[in-house]
Structures are given as C-alpha cells and as structure tokens.
Design a protein around this motif. Structure first.
Motif, PDB file in Angstrom:
ATOM      1  N   LEU A 416       0.864  -1.187   0.000  1.00  0.00           N
ATOM      2  CA  LEU A 416       0.000   0.000   0.000  1.00  0.00           C
ATOM      3  C   LEU A 416       0.896   1.231   0.000  1.00  0.00           C
ATOM      4  O   LEU A 416       1.248   1.756   1.061  1.00  0.00           O
ATOM      5  N   PRO A 417       1.301   1.724  -1.145  1.00  0.00           N
ATOM      6  CA  PRO A 417       2.290   2.810  -1.202  1.00  0.00           C
ATOM      7  C   PRO A 417       1.906   4.057  -0.419  1.00  0.00           C
ATOM      8  O   PRO A 417       2.775   4.742   0.115  1.00  0.00           O
ATOM      9  N   ASP A 418       0.608   4.370  -0.323  1.00  0.00           N
ATOM     10  CA  ASP A 418       0.187   5.578   0.394  1.00  0.00           C
ATOM     11  C   ASP A 418       0.368   5.452   1.906  1.00  0.00           C
ATOM     12  O   ASP A 418       0.209   6.442   2.627  1.00  0.00           O
ATOM     13  N   TRP A 419       0.687   4.261   2.379  1.00  0.00           N
ATOM     14  CA  TRP A 419       0.909   4.065   3.814  1.00  0.00           C
ATOM     15  C   TRP A 419       2.120   4.866   4.307  1.00  0.00           C
ATOM     16  O   TRP A 419       2.191   5.254   5.470  1.00  0.00           O
ATOM     17  N   GLU A 420       3.061   5.137   3.428  1.00  0.00           N
ATOM     18  CA  GLU A 420       4.283   5.831   3.815  1.00  0.00           C
ATOM     19  C   GLU A 420       3.980   7.181   4.460  1.00  0.00           C
ATOM     20  O   GLU A 420       4.668   7.607   5.381  1.00  0.00           O
ATOM     21  N   ARG A 421       2.940   7.869   3.990  1.00  0.00           N
ATOM     22  CA  ARG A 421       2.652   9.210   4.508  1.00  0.00           C
ATOM     23  C   ARG A 421       2.062   9.191   5.910  1.00  0.00           C
ATOM     24  O   ARG A 421       2.122  10.203   6.605  1.00  0.00           O
ATOM     25  N   VAL A 422       1.462   8.087   6.320  1.00  0.00           N
ATOM     26  CA  VAL A 422       0.916   8.021   7.682  1.00  0.00           C
ATOM     27  C   VAL A 422       1.828   7.232   8.618  1.00  0.00           C
ATOM     28  O   VAL A 422       1.577   7.179   9.826  1.00  0.00           O
ATOM     29  N   HIS A 423       2.858   6.629   8.078  1.00  0.00           N
ATOM     30  CA  HIS A 423       3.769   5.817   8.892  1.00  0.00           C
ATOM     31  C   HIS A 423       4.399   6.666  10.001  1.00  0.00           C
ATOM     32  O   HIS A 423       5.035   7.683   9.734  1.00  0.00           O
ATOM     33  N   CYS A 424       4.185   6.249  11.249  1.00  0.00           N
ATOM     34  CA  CYS A 424       4.742   6.928  12.432  1.00  0.00           C
ATOM     35  C   CYS A 424       4.353   8.407  12.502  1.00  0.00           C
ATOM     36  O   CYS A 424       5.055   9.199  13.141  1.00  0.00           O
ATOM     37  N   ARG A 425       3.252   8.780  11.894  1.00  0.00           N
ATOM     38  CA  ARG A 425       2.835  10.195  11.923  1.00  0.00           C
ATOM     39  C   ARG A 425       2.142  10.507  13.246  1.00  0.00           C
ATOM     40  O   ARG A 425       1.168   9.863  13.612  1.00  0.00           O
ATOM     41  N   TRP A 473      -1.656  14.134   4.017  1.00  0.00           N
ATOM     42  CA  TRP A 473      -1.715  15.148   2.962  1.00  0.00           C
ATOM     43  C   TRP A 473      -2.284  16.446   3.518  1.00  0.00           C
ATOM     44  O   TRP A 473      -3.015  16.432   4.515  1.00  0.00           O
ATOM     45  N   PRO A 474      -1.990  17.585   2.883  1.00  0.00           N
ATOM     46  CA  PRO A 474      -2.554  18.852   3.349  1.00  0.00           C
ATOM     47  C   PRO A 474      -4.057  18.929   3.095  1.00  0.00           C
ATOM     48  O   PRO A 474      -4.586  18.200   2.261  1.00  0.00           O
ATOM     49  N   GLY A 475      -4.726  19.825   3.823  1.00  0.00           N
ATOM     50  CA  GLY A 475      -6.154  20.009   3.634  1.00  0.00           C
ATOM     51  C   GLY A 475      -6.979  19.062   4.477  1.00  0.00           C
ATOM     52  O   GLY A 475      -6.488  18.395   5.397  1.00  0.00           O
ATOM     53  N   ASP A 476      -8.273  18.993   4.171  1.00  0.00           N
ATOM     54  CA  ASP A 476      -9.212  18.135   4.885  1.00  0.00           C
ATOM     55  C   ASP A 476      -8.840  16.673   4.640  1.00  0.00           C
ATOM     56  O   ASP A 476      -8.854  16.194   3.501  1.00  0.00           O
ATOM     57  N   HIS A 477      -8.517  15.969   5.716  1.00  0.00           N
ATOM     58  CA  HIS A 477      -8.035  14.597   5.529  1.00  0.00           C
ATOM     59  C   HIS A 477      -9.126  13.678   4.997  1.00  0.00           C
ATOM     60  O   HIS A 477      -8.833  12.654   4.371  1.00  0.00           O
ATOM     61  N   SER A 478     -10.398  14.007   5.243  1.00  0.00           N
ATOM     62  CA  SER A 478     -11.474  13.176   4.710  1.00  0.00           C
ATOM     63  C   SER A 478     -11.568  13.307   3.199  1.00  0.00           C
ATOM     64  O   SER A 478     -11.808  12.321   2.489  1.00  0.00           O
ATOM     65  N   GLU A 479     -11.392  14.516   2.689  1.00  0.00           N
ATOM     66  CA  GLU A 479     -11.442  14.728   1.239  1.00  0.00           C
ATOM     67  C   GLU A 479     -10.234  14.094   0.562  1.00  0.00           C
ATOM     68  O   GLU A 479     -10.364  13.417  -0.467  1.00  0.00           O
ATOM     69  N   ALA A 480      -9.043  14.326   1.129  1.00  0.00           N
ATOM     70  CA  ALA A 480      -7.854  13.694   0.559  1.00  0.00           C
ATOM     71  C   ALA A 480      -7.947  12.174   0.671  1.00  0.00           C
ATOM     72  O   ALA A 480      -7.576  11.440  -0.250  1.00  0.00           O
TER      73      ALA A 480
END
Length: 817
Positions: A416-425, A473-480
């Motif tokens: 799941l490549p998009d997992w990188e942005r939430v990893h340890c966030r 990601w920037p902005g509303d996290h539900s929309e992104a």
C-alpha cells in the motif's frame, strides 16, 4: 625574558580548563551526534585521568583504577549526563588512603556541578554487588578503564561477563520483568506526545537491555536499523539537554520545536516522527529478541529430558501446515520447504493472514526473506490477495504484531504505497492514543468485532484501515482520504461499486458522530443531509459500524454510551428517510411526562423548576455508571439571559455540559395560551469530580443569577484566580463559523474552542448581546477541545440573514479570546 602580558589558557586537565573546554564543545556549531558525544567523553576522560594521577601520587595508593560504567562507559555522554564512576582497588591499600583518594576524585566533580553516581569497591565486592543487584550487573557490562591499573579492570570485565553468561537463565527473565514493569509505568515511546526518551518502551533503556542480552550469548537482537535508532534517540536527548539546560529525558511539548530546530529539522512533527520511527525499530527488535531468549531458555531446559527419553537423539521440531506454503514450527510461522516467494507474490499476505488467524508470530527470518525475495503483486490484485488481506484485518488483536512485523521490513508500504505518509505520523491531540498508522490498524481490529452487524464485512475492514489515510496530505483529511481510498480499493481489486462505497465511507467517516453530537436531530434538514451523503441503507449500516470502530480505536474519551445512543438515534432516523418513511424522534421512557410536569409547575409558580437525576442503564464497558448519563431538566418562563444564567450556574457547581436543548414547552390543552412563553431546558451533564450537587441549591443559584443578585462572571473569575488550571502548550485561538445550509429553520453557529469551565456561559452572554433567540445547543467535548453548536433565530423566529449571522459569529469569537 619579558612578559607578553597575556594569560595562558588553562588546560583541560585543570578544573577551570575542563569546564571551559566542555563549554566550548557544547556551544560549538557542531550539532548533536556521535562525534560530539565521543569528544565529550574523551575530554572528560582526560580530566579525570589528570585528577586520578594527581590523587594517587598524593595518597600513595597503588593497585587502583578509575572505571566508567553505564552510559559513560559506552562513551555516550550527553550534555547533562551523570558521570557513572567506579573506583576499583585490589584491597591491599590502607582503607583511609583509599577513602582520601576517592575524596580527591569526587569533590572536583561536585564542585563543577556535575551529577555523579559513584562507588568504591574491590573486584570481589563488585561481583558480589552485581550478583545481588541486576542494575549493577547491567552497568558493569559497559565498564571501561579511564585511568590506573588497566589489568585490574580487564580481569574484572572478564569475570563479570563470565558471571553474566553463567547466570543468564536466572537473570534474563528478571531483566524481562524489569522491562515489562517499566513499560507499564512509562508507556510506549512511539505513541506518547511527551515521551521519555530513556524510560519509555522503545527507548534507551531497552537498547541497553538488548546489549545485555547479546552479551549473554543467549540471543542477539536484529542489527538492522538499531544503530541509527540509537543515534536518533541520543541526538534528540543531547539537543533536549542543551535546549532546556536540564538533565531531562522527557521531550515536553513546549520544547519540541526548539529541539527540532537544534537538530536541523523542519518542525516538532518532523522531530516526533523521527523519534517514533527510532522507537518502533527498538520496540520491534525488543519483541523479536525476547521471544528468541525465551525460546532458547525453554529449549535448554527441555533438552536433557528429551535426550533421556530419546536415548540421546534430538527430536526435530514439528512442522504443522497452516496454509499453502506456510507452516508452524517451534511456535512461529515459517515458510514450507517447498515455498517459492519469488514465484508466489500472494505468499506475503497468505503467511501474514495465517499467522494472525493462528495467533502466532511471524518469524523474523521469514519476513526478511519475503521482503527480499517476493515479487510485486499485479495491479489490480488477484482475488486471493484481496481475500488474504481481509482475513488478516479480520483477525482481531492478533493482527497488530503481524502487521508490525511486515511494516518493520517495509512490506506494508510495498503493498500500500500511500501508507508511507501516515507511517509513524504523530497526532497532536491528547484524545488520540495512537499514531495515525497504528490508529488505522486498531480501527480495523475494533471493526473485526462488528463484522456480524454488517452485510459486507470486507468493505468495513478495508474502510477501517483507510479511513484516516488522508492525514498524510494537506487540507481536509477526509477529502484527501476519499481520493486515496478510491485508488487503493481499485488497486486491491474491488469493482467500481465497492470502490465507490469504500470511498464514501472514508469521505464521511466523521459524519454520524459529528452530526449526532453537534446538530439538532429534530430539524428535518439535519437528517435529510445525512441521508443524501450516505445514499443507501447498506452504506449507512457500514458507516455506523465504522463510526463506532473509529471512536473505540481513538481513545476512551471518544466513545461512550451517550455518544453511542446519539449516533444510533441518528442512524434510525436516516434509515427511515432512506426507506421512504418519515423519521420519528424516539423519546426516553418517562421523559415526556416528567418534562410536562415541570412545565406545569413552572407555569403555576412563575419561577424555575428543575429535576436532576442519573439516567438509568447508562454504563461503561466495565459496568460502571457513566457520568454523562446525568440528566437535568429545567422549566421556566422565557426571558433574556436564560442560557448564560443556567450555563453559568452549572459551571459554578462544577457540572460539565455534554449536551443542551432549549425549546418552547408543550403543555396539555386547556392550560392557557402562553405556552410559547415557557422554556424547557434539557441538559446532559457530568460532575467534574465528587458527587452531584443538590437540586434545590442549583435552583436557588439559578433564581439569583436570573434576578442579577449572583454575579456569575465574577464568581468564575475568583475561582480561576484561586485555583488556576495547569497550562500546557498554548491553545489555538477560538474559531466561530456559520454552518452553510445547516438548517432551514434556524441559523447554525459552530464554536470551536479550548474547553474550560464557563465556556457555554460566555457563549450565551455573547448571544444575548446579539439579540438572538437560542433554539437549541449541542455540546461536544473531546479532550481539551470543545465544539459547541447553537441554533439561533431572530426574535420573530426566522433565521438570521447572512450578514447578521457573520457579524454574530465574529462577536462570539471576540468574546472568547
């Protein structure tokens, strides 16, 4: 010779020279790092050597050595670290001379204001102390000679290591228990907003424990990433010491931005993410290593018995098939001998699902082999891969360690490549227990227990895993998140319809709880807006379960019986609309009759009448009554200032408002035509601490507040001055907005602010000054954040024009600053 008139700079071996050289080193431009720690240790060693040489010459002691142990022994001196020193002697010198030698060493250290942990012992005394005290033994493993008889130190190190290895079967379980107790006290470093870099689980203490395990020769920790994790934690502690000027290991919120700047990082979030990643590496290595330790110790204890039974032959561990290419061996999940990960890209998920379903750990060696040998899955995934992912997510608590094993080797971001942005966030909200990535997994864990309530458990589990994926990601996290979820659902093989459902669930995962706690459910516009967003009964069913799973995985403050009942009420109303029926508001049994009685009494007496009682059947998951289950009903003639007066009285009596509803009382036919002049206030409240106040005292203070003889504002200010609340980081300013198209019957004002006693009172005062009528109020509190929504109209009962509404919002915002 003539003097040049300059004073020679003192050398580092002199007290003043050492202090000056130390200061120059720590204030230099070089950032925290191994080289500076090593330089500080070397500088300190030179100074201590000079002290030792001078002191031994003065006292005549021979056969002695100065030994650095613990962090100093490892050469990991932080700016405010203790000096951990042992004066080792062979026992032949006069005790008075040894004592004098110690004084000449310790006092110069104290004179410079340095913290010192010291002892004076012979080798035999050291070994005896180590045998009795595990902490002494651990410090001794890093013993390093600083000055004096190095042969004496070498002999002690050899003996101490031999003792440690001989005693490993007894001491390692004791060390594991110490680590477990410390973890329970301090928490998991990678999930704490203000972590203790040393004591929390995944911190520097655990790294020391891993070194001790390696020294025992029983097991060795995974080496990959540990050196970098140690560097990150030590660098952060160095910067923390220099920033605060204190010997602290706790990374407090108010210091994180400064520490980040000292390390050349963008901001505090970048710092925490780096620290969390280091702690995750240490925690994973700790889990793997302790598992191996106990496996080896069990095998050692069982081996003599097995040999006796088998006549000297060793039995091979049984291999139990779990799935295609996956077996259990010696309590772990490993690959079958015929497995070929390079030809079977689904094997990663099949092994993970089998491990989770069997509640067994994935072997570290297997995870490493899968990471290096497995090929990528085709896009979209084959049906088997998607099914194995759903099986993994549906395994409950057993999912977590398996998921973390995959994440440690980078397999999750490969899948799941998009997992990188939430990893340890990090999540800078005390309501949240977990980092974003762990919260997503925990939500899937919670959702797994709700799958019997929905028709499509696979969509529920995947939506749970992805619902906050937009927080990277920037902005509303539900929309992104909606965009990412749509791409991800298609990637893992869902068809277009199912992909749309997953995307809708992610886009609206906060809709039910925010609407239920912040909007007037009796307003038809509220229910129809939710129905339009959800679209179908199936999606509503899934969203209801996702809402509960998300809240339960957030933390204890995010869900309660009260919130659950509000969401269930909303879902029932929306389901009726989707089915083509008119929604009907359920009313608690007996509530209507009681409110009618109060209204009749208020009409008869002309004053406020109230009832305060705990709502029956409101219990938490442990069976204890929930404080939010307390209901307060007030009936009184309508007049200006009712809301701020009532809210202020509740604040004075330390009652926290959870919800508030204000409406005209409905009286039985024949009691007159003045029904619109009677107000009924229904509150749900909780005592901040202690027991509930008496109803007659509440009524007496409400009467005084309404006639002006009780100055609520002054009383609240006096209490705040006498007992100010502890302040943490500076709260963001309040924000007041007008909800667009929130209702056709009223103007909806939403207030977001720091929760504090009297907040609703202050909002009510601002509304009174604005000359509006309050139709209803809805209060939602999560941790330190409050979201209060009020439905207001003009005096004639019509919604406010846009300009008036915007002006009112600005006035409320100004009043709260």
């Amino acid at each position: 010779m003539t003097s040049t008139g300059t004073t020679p700079e003192p050398t580092a071996s002199e007290p003043g020279g050492y202090a000056a050289a130390r200061l120059r080193l720590l204030q230099g431009e070089t950032r925290s790092g191994p080289s500076r720690r090593a330089a500080l240790a070397t500088l300190t060693d030179h100074w201590l050597t000079a002290l030792f040489d001078t002191a031994t010459a003065q006292t005549g002691v021979r056969g002695a050595a100065l030994v650095a142990v613990g962090g100093h022994g490892r050469g990991e001196l932080s700016p405010r670290s203790d000096l951990d020193l042992l004066l080792l002697h062979d026992g032949r010198a006069d005790p008075a001379a040894v004592a004098a030698l110690a004084d000449r060493l310790w006092y110069p250290v104290w004179d410079l204001g340095l913290a010192l942990d010291h002892s004076v012992r012979t080798p035999a005394e050291v070994r005896r102390a180590a045998g009795e005290d595990l902490k002494v033994q651990l410090g001794l493993l890093d013993a390093r000679p600083v000055a004096g008889d190095r042969g004496l130190v070498a002999a002690l190190r050899t003996a101490a290591l031999a003792d440690w290895r001989n005693r490993a079967p007894a001491h390692l379980p004791a060390l594991a228990e110490l680590c477990r107790e410390r973890a329970e006290r301090q928490g998991e470093l990678r999930f704490l907003l203000e972590p203790d870099l040393k004591e929390a689980r995944g911190g520097l203490r655990d790294l020391t424990a891993l070194r001790a395990i390696a020294a025992s020769w029983v097991a060795d920790a995974p080496r990959e990433g540990l050196a970098e994790a140690r560097r990150v934690l030590l660098d952060t502690r160095d910067a923390l010491h220099l920033t605060t000027g204190r010997a602290t290991d706790r990374l407090a919120l108010q210091e994180q931005d400064q520490v980040a700047g000292a390390l050349g990082l963008l901001d505090a979030d970048a710092l925490l993410r780096q620290v969390y990643e280091a702690a995750r590496t240490v925690s994973y290595a700790t889990d793997v290593t302790w598992r191996e330790v106990f496996r080896v110790l069990r095998a050692r204890s069982a081996r003599p018995r097995l040999r006796a039974v088998l006549g000297g032959r060793a039995a091979a561990p049984a291999r139990v098939p779990l799935a295609d290419g996956v077996v259990e061996a010696d309590g772990e999940v490993v690959l079958a001998r015929t497995a070929r990960p390079e030809r079977d890209p689904v094997l990663v998920l099949r092994a993970a699902a089998a491990a989770a379903q069997s509640e067994l750990p994935l072997s570290r060696h297997v995870v490493r082999r899968l990471a290096t040998a497995s090929g990528p899955l085709p896009v979209p995934w084959p049906a088997e891969a998607r099914e194995e992912l759903v099986t993994l997510l549906g395994a409950g608590e057993a999912t977590v360690p398996v998921w973390e094993a995959l994440e440690a080797e980078g397999l999750i971001t490969r899948l799941l490549p998009d997992w990188e942005r939430v990893h340890c966030r990090p999540q800078r909200n005390p309501v949240h227990t977990w980092t974003v990535d762990r919260h997503l997994v925990e939500t899937a864990v919670r959702a797994s227990s709700l799958t019997r309530r929905v028709g499509r458990p696979d969509l529920l589990l995947v939506a749970a895993l992805l619902h906050d994926i937009g927080k990277g990601w920037p902005g509303d996290h539900s929309e992104a998140g909606e965009v990412i979820a749509r791409d991800t659902a298609a990637r893992i093989g869902f068809d277009r319809h199912d992909t749309d459902v997953v995307a809708t669930l992610v886009r609206h995962h906060l809709l039910l709880v925010e609407t239920a706690t912040r909007r007037d459910l009796d307003d038809p516009a509220t229910v129809h807006a939710v129905a339009a967003a959800v679209g179908t009964p199936t999606t509503l069913e899934l969203l209801h379960a996702l809402t509960e799973a998300d809240a339960l995985a957030t933390g204890p403050a995010a869900w309660s019986t009260w919130r659950a009942s509000l969401v269930a009420d909303l879902v029932e109303r929306v389901a009726a609309v989707l089915a083509g029926r008119a929604p009907q508001a359920p009313e608690p049994a007996g509530a209507g009759a009681e409110q009618e009685r109060l209204a009749v009494e208020a009409l008869r007496t002309g004053g406020p009448v109230l009832a305060l009682h705990a709502r029956a059947g409101t219990r938490d998951e442990n069976g204890e009554p929930e404080p939010v289950g307390v209901e307060l009903h007030i009936a009184l003639p309508d007049r200006p200032g009712v809301l701020p007066a009532a809210a202020g009285v509740l604040a004075l009596h330390r009652l926290t408002v959870r919800s508030a509803d204000l409406r005209a009382a409905e009286l039985p036919t024949g009691l007159g035509d003045d029904r619109a002049d009677l107000l009924l206030l229904s509150w749900r409240v909780a005592a901040e601490y202690g027991s509930l106040p008496r109803a007659d005292r509440l009524r007496a203070d409400l009467v005084r507040a309404l006639d002006g003889s009780l100055d609520i504002r002054a009383r609240l200010a006096e209490r705040e001055a006498a007992h100010p609340r502890r302040r943490g980081t500076k709260a963001p300013p309040p924000r007041v907005t007008v909800a667009a198209a929130g209702s056709k019957l009223a103007t909806v004002i939403e207030v977001r602010a720091q929760d504090a006693p009297g907040l609703l009172h202050r909002i009510g005062r601002a509304l009174e000054r604005g000359g509006v009528r309050v139709r209803s109020a809805h209060v939602s509190t999560l941790g330190a954040n409050a979201v209060d929504t009020v439905y207001v109209t003009r005096r004639d009962g019509t919604p406010l024009p846009d300009a008036e509404a915007a002006a009112l919002a600005r006035d409320i915002e100004d009043a709260l600053r």
